[in-house]
Design an enzyme around this catalytic site. Structure first.
Site, PDB file in Angstrom:
ATOM      1  N   LYS A  73       0.826  -1.222   0.000  1.00  0.00           N
ATOM      2  CA  LYS A  73       0.000   0.000   0.000  1.00  0.00           C
ATOM      3  C   LYS A  73       0.855   1.265   0.000  1.00  0.00           C
ATOM      4  O   LYS A  73       0.711   2.139   0.865  1.00  0.00           O
ATOM      5  CB  LYS A  73      -0.943   0.007   1.210  1.00  0.00           C
ATOM      6  CG  LYS A  73      -1.880  -1.187   1.300  1.00  0.00           C
ATOM      7  CD  LYS A  73      -2.801  -1.066   2.523  1.00  0.00           C
ATOM      8  CE  LYS A  73      -3.722  -2.252   2.670  1.00  0.00           C
ATOM      9  NZ  LYS A  73      -3.013  -3.492   3.092  1.00  0.00           N
ATOM     10  N   GLY A 221      -7.572 -14.652   4.911  1.00  0.00           N
ATOM     11  CA  GLY A 221      -6.413 -14.957   5.735  1.00  0.00           C
ATOM     12  C   GLY A 221      -6.686 -15.966   6.815  1.00  0.00           C
ATOM     13  O   GLY A 221      -6.611 -17.179   6.611  1.00  0.00           O
TER      14      GLY A 221
END
Length: 248
Positions: A73, A221
């Site tokens: 990011k 996840g």
């Protein structure tokens, strides 16, 4: 409805699942990777694991056959982000991302930095509104828009800058496909199989719901990595997705 192999970048799999490797130690992550067939998913490496274990960790997983989403990011001045994105491309990752809130000059610089890589360039996506954020978080930042409105605004900006897609909530997927087009890729965290804990995600969907909404890639996840049987959990998710695709 079907998932075709992405033609925008080299890839070893057509699977829409990206497993987030949110482990605290390298051995656990590598042990998990040994259990999984690279054709069944891609792997996401985020800030913590990349900071702890570095580029060589990416290389180790690639040598096992995995496509890597490098989820760092980037958000900085245009030149710095451009150089960072190019460095990620040098690693041979499948996807890398930036924050759309860094603005159009930053995103265009990032896209331009990949030009020399040609067909070997990774997919470049932008983060819109983090799925952990809700209306109160945006208000606190002085943004008087709903999460959906702000995310759409940033998605359109990313598309205008030539990016391949955005990281967004699955709840925005249907609308984004309408306004950005079917070829604009949607990558969605906050995906939880039915019965999973929500954790720190506030805007979530099941894998089946995400497919129906128009999601291209879904990040999952802990429901997989912390499962008693990660391989079986991943296989169940892929089967459920395939069932929706075949009957969609």
């Amino acid at each position: 409805m079907s998932f075709d192999c992405d033609k925008k970048s080299p890839s070893s799999t057509c699977a829409p699942v990206i497993v987030a490797l949110d482990y605290e130690d390298q051995k656990s992550a590598l042990d998990f990777a040994q259990l999984i067939d690279p054709s069944s998913c891609r792997l996401k490496i985020g800030k913590e694991m990349f900071t702890r274990f570095g580029p060589q960790f990416v290389t180790q997983l690639q040598q096992q056959g995995f496509d890597i989403f490098l989820d760092l990011k980037f958000h900085d001045i245009p030149n710095t982000v451009a150089r960072a994105v190019a460095a990620a491309a040098d690693l041979g990752v499948w996807m890398v991302n930036v924050h759309a809130s860094g603005g159009s000059r930053m995103m265009r610089a990032a896209k331009e930095s990949l030009r020399s890589f040609g067909k070997e360039a990774p997919l470049l996506t932008a983060v819109t509104v983090l799925t952990s954020m809700d209306q109160s978080d945006l208000t606190e930042l002085g943004i008087n828009l709903t999460p959906a409105e702000q995310a759409e605004r940033l998605a359109l900006l990313a598309k205008a800058c030539g990016l391949d897609g955005v990281v967004c909530s699955a709840h925005e997927a249907t609308r984004f496909k309408q306004v950005c087009g079917d070829d604009f890729l949607l990558v969605t965290p906050g995906i939880r199989p039915a019965g999973s804990e929500v954790g720190d995600q506030r805007r979530v969907m099941t894998p089946e719901q995400a497919i129906v909404a128009g999601v291209d890639y879904m990040v999952i996840g802990r429901p997989i990595t912390r499962s008693e049987n990660p391989l079986e959990t991943l296989q169940q998710i892929n089967r459920s997705i395939q069932g929706v695709v075949q009957h969609g």
